[in-house]
Design a protein around this motif. Sequence first.
Motif, PDB file in Angstrom:
ATOM      1  N   THR A  54       0.824  -1.231  -0.146  1.00 61.84           N
ATOM      2  CA  THR A  54       0.005   0.023  -0.007  1.00 61.84           C
ATOM      3  C   THR A  54       0.832   1.225   0.030  1.00 61.84           C
ATOM      4  N   SER A  55       2.352   1.076   0.153  1.00 62.02           N
ATOM      5  CA  SER A  55       2.933   2.160   0.500  1.00 62.02           C
ATOM      6  C   SER A  55       4.281   2.003  -0.689  1.00 62.02           C
ATOM      7  N   THR A  56       4.545   3.146  -1.260  1.00 61.76           N
ATOM      8  CA  THR A  56       5.834   3.110  -2.154  1.00 61.76           C
ATOM      9  C   THR A  56       6.597   4.182  -1.891  1.00 61.76           C
ATOM     10  N   PHE A  57       8.097   4.082  -2.177  1.00 64.42           N
ATOM     11  CA  PHE A  57       8.688   5.293  -1.928  1.00 64.42           C
ATOM     12  C   PHE A  57       9.702   5.371  -3.280  1.00 64.42           C
ATOM     13  N   TYR A  58      10.185   6.395  -3.857  1.00 62.28           N
ATOM     14  CA  TYR A  58      10.877   6.448  -4.898  1.00 62.28           C
ATOM     15  C   TYR A  58      12.120   7.476  -4.882  1.00 62.28           C
ATOM     16  N   ALA A  59      13.183   7.270  -5.531  1.00 62.73           N
ATOM     17  CA  ALA A  59      14.402   7.973  -5.680  1.00 62.73           C
ATOM     18  C   ALA A  59      13.660   9.116  -6.699  1.00 62.73           C
ATOM     19  N   ASP A  60      14.265  10.469  -6.497  1.00 65.14           N
ATOM     20  CA  ASP A  60      14.020  11.604  -7.040  1.00 65.14           C
ATOM     21  C   ASP A  60      14.200  11.274  -8.784  1.00 65.14           C
ATOM     22  N   SER A  61      15.256  10.707  -9.021  1.00 68.37           N
ATOM     23  CA  SER A  61      15.554  10.505 -10.280  1.00 68.37           C
ATOM     24  C   SER A  61      14.537   9.550 -11.174  1.00 68.37           C
ATOM     25  N   VAL A  62      13.577   8.824 -10.402  1.00 68.62           N
ATOM     26  CA  VAL A  62      12.939   7.862 -11.109  1.00 68.62           C
ATOM     27  C   VAL A  62      11.424   8.201 -11.032  1.00 68.62           C
ATOM     28  N   ARG A  63      11.075   8.892  -9.956  1.00 71.85           N
ATOM     29  CA  ARG A  63       9.711   9.230  -9.549  1.00 71.85           C
ATOM     30  C   ARG A  63       9.100   9.755 -10.763  1.00 71.85           C
ATOM     31  N   GLY A  64       7.829   9.135 -10.951  1.00 77.58           N
ATOM     32  CA  GLY A  64       6.768   9.647 -12.068  1.00 77.58           C
ATOM     33  C   GLY A  64       7.124   8.600 -13.470  1.00 77.58           C
ATOM     34  N   ARG A  65       8.577   7.941 -13.450  1.00 81.86           N
ATOM     35  CA  ARG A  65       8.510   7.121 -14.662  1.00 81.86           C
ATOM     36  C   ARG A  65       8.528   5.713 -14.130  1.00 81.86           C
ATOM     37  N   PHE A  66       9.105   5.329 -12.863  1.00 82.14           N
ATOM     38  CA  PHE A  66       9.158   3.809 -12.467  1.00 82.14           C
ATOM     39  C   PHE A  66       7.936   4.012 -11.547  1.00 82.14           C
ATOM     40  N   THR A  67       7.460   2.496 -11.477  1.00 84.26           N
ATOM     41  CA  THR A  67       6.445   2.138 -10.538  1.00 84.26           C
ATOM     42  C   THR A  67       6.604   0.784  -9.833  1.00 84.26           C
ATOM     43  N   ILE A  68       6.630   0.565  -8.733  1.00 86.83           N
ATOM     44  CA  ILE A  68       6.793  -0.531  -7.972  1.00 86.83           C
ATOM     45  C   ILE A  68       5.550  -1.211  -7.514  1.00 86.83           C
ATOM     46  N   SER A  69       5.425  -2.538  -7.691  1.00 92.32           N
ATOM     47  CA  SER A  69       4.198  -3.236  -7.368  1.00 92.32           C
ATOM     48  C   SER A  69       4.615  -4.591  -6.635  1.00 92.32           C
ATOM     49  N   ARG A  70       3.584  -5.222  -6.140  1.00 91.94           N
ATOM     50  CA  ARG A  70       3.983  -6.193  -5.554  1.00 91.94           C
ATOM     51  C   ARG A  70       2.857  -7.267  -5.270  1.00 91.94           C
ATOM     52  N   ASP A  71       3.151  -8.524  -5.431  1.00 90.70           N
ATOM     53  CA  ASP A  71       2.036  -9.624  -5.579  1.00 90.70           C
ATOM     54  C   ASP A  71       2.314 -10.639  -4.549  1.00 90.70           C
ATOM     55  N   ASN A  72       1.979 -10.570  -3.298  1.00 87.94           N
ATOM     56  CA  ASN A  72       2.310 -11.339  -2.175  1.00 87.94           C
ATOM     57  C   ASN A  72       1.827 -12.638  -2.298  1.00 87.94           C
ATOM     58  N   ALA A  73       0.843 -13.285  -3.097  1.00 88.99           N
ATOM     59  CA  ALA A  73       0.503 -14.234  -3.377  1.00 88.99           C
ATOM     60  C   ALA A  73       1.500 -14.975  -4.149  1.00 88.99           C
ATOM     61  N   LYS A  74       2.185 -14.555  -5.064  1.00 88.32           N
ATOM     62  CA  LYS A  74       3.296 -15.114  -5.960  1.00 88.32           C
ATOM     63  C   LYS A  74       4.726 -14.677  -5.205  1.00 88.32           C
ATOM     64  N   ASN A  75       4.818 -14.308  -4.140  1.00 90.55           N
ATOM     65  CA  ASN A  75       6.065 -13.893  -3.802  1.00 90.55           C
ATOM     66  C   ASN A  75       6.879 -13.061  -4.735  1.00 90.55           C
ATOM     67  N   THR A  76       6.145 -12.131  -5.361  1.00 92.34           N
ATOM     68  CA  THR A  76       6.986 -11.232  -6.464  1.00 92.34           C
ATOM     69  C   THR A  76       6.917  -9.799  -6.210  1.00 92.34           C
ATOM     70  N   VAL A  77       7.821  -8.952  -6.461  1.00 91.47           N
ATOM     71  CA  VAL A  77       7.888  -7.712  -6.537  1.00 91.47           C
ATOM     72  C   VAL A  77       8.292  -7.223  -8.242  1.00 91.47           C
ATOM     73  N   TYR A  78       7.564  -6.209  -8.591  1.00 88.16           N
ATOM     74  CA  TYR A  78       7.965  -5.664 -10.020  1.00 88.16           C
ATOM     75  C   TYR A  78       8.448  -4.264 -10.138  1.00 88.16           C
ATOM     76  N   LEU A  79       9.100  -3.967 -11.265  1.00 92.83           N
ATOM     77  CA  LEU A  79       9.547  -2.639 -11.376  1.00 92.83           C
ATOM     78  C   LEU A  79       9.253  -2.412 -12.576  1.00 92.83           C
ATOM     79  N   GLN A  80       8.233  -1.442 -12.926  1.00 92.55           N
ATOM     80  CA  GLN A  80       7.754  -0.976 -14.176  1.00 92.55           C
ATOM     81  C   GLN A  80       8.626   0.195 -14.645  1.00 92.55           C
ATOM     82  N   MET A  81       9.345   0.265 -15.799  1.00 92.61           N
ATOM     83  CA  MET A  81      10.130   1.505 -15.902  1.00 92.61           C
ATOM     84  C   MET A  81       9.758   1.933 -17.155  1.00 92.61           C
TER      85      MET A  81
END
Length: 125
Positions: A56-83
Amino acid sequence: QVQLVESGGGLVQAGGSLRLSCVASGRTGSVDAMGWFRQSPGKEREFVGAVSKSATSTFYADSVRGRFTISRDNAKNTVYLQMNSLKPEDTAVYYCAAQTGRGPLTSAIGLYRYWGQGTQVTVSS
């Protein structure tokens, strides 16, 4: 122990997109927040972003904020980075990392206990 395996890296033109995945295995119940870091040749490893255990919470470096998105699927034990809107300066090895202690999302490398082997992202101009 927790094992992290990243995938999805590759070569892309500037302005393009990539999605990285990181699958956790082992004692995944001990994993709290997860983060992405990157390292270019000759540079120190730097924070990209992090996502809370609940996703429910995310935190980004200034250099990528607005371009990169982190998401997470705990059922699959997987985290994603959409760039998106990738730039040549985004070229680096990207690492997934996991925290095992509760606390606020952080960019502090030392607070991440487990690390993946990294996946190369190359952005051509």
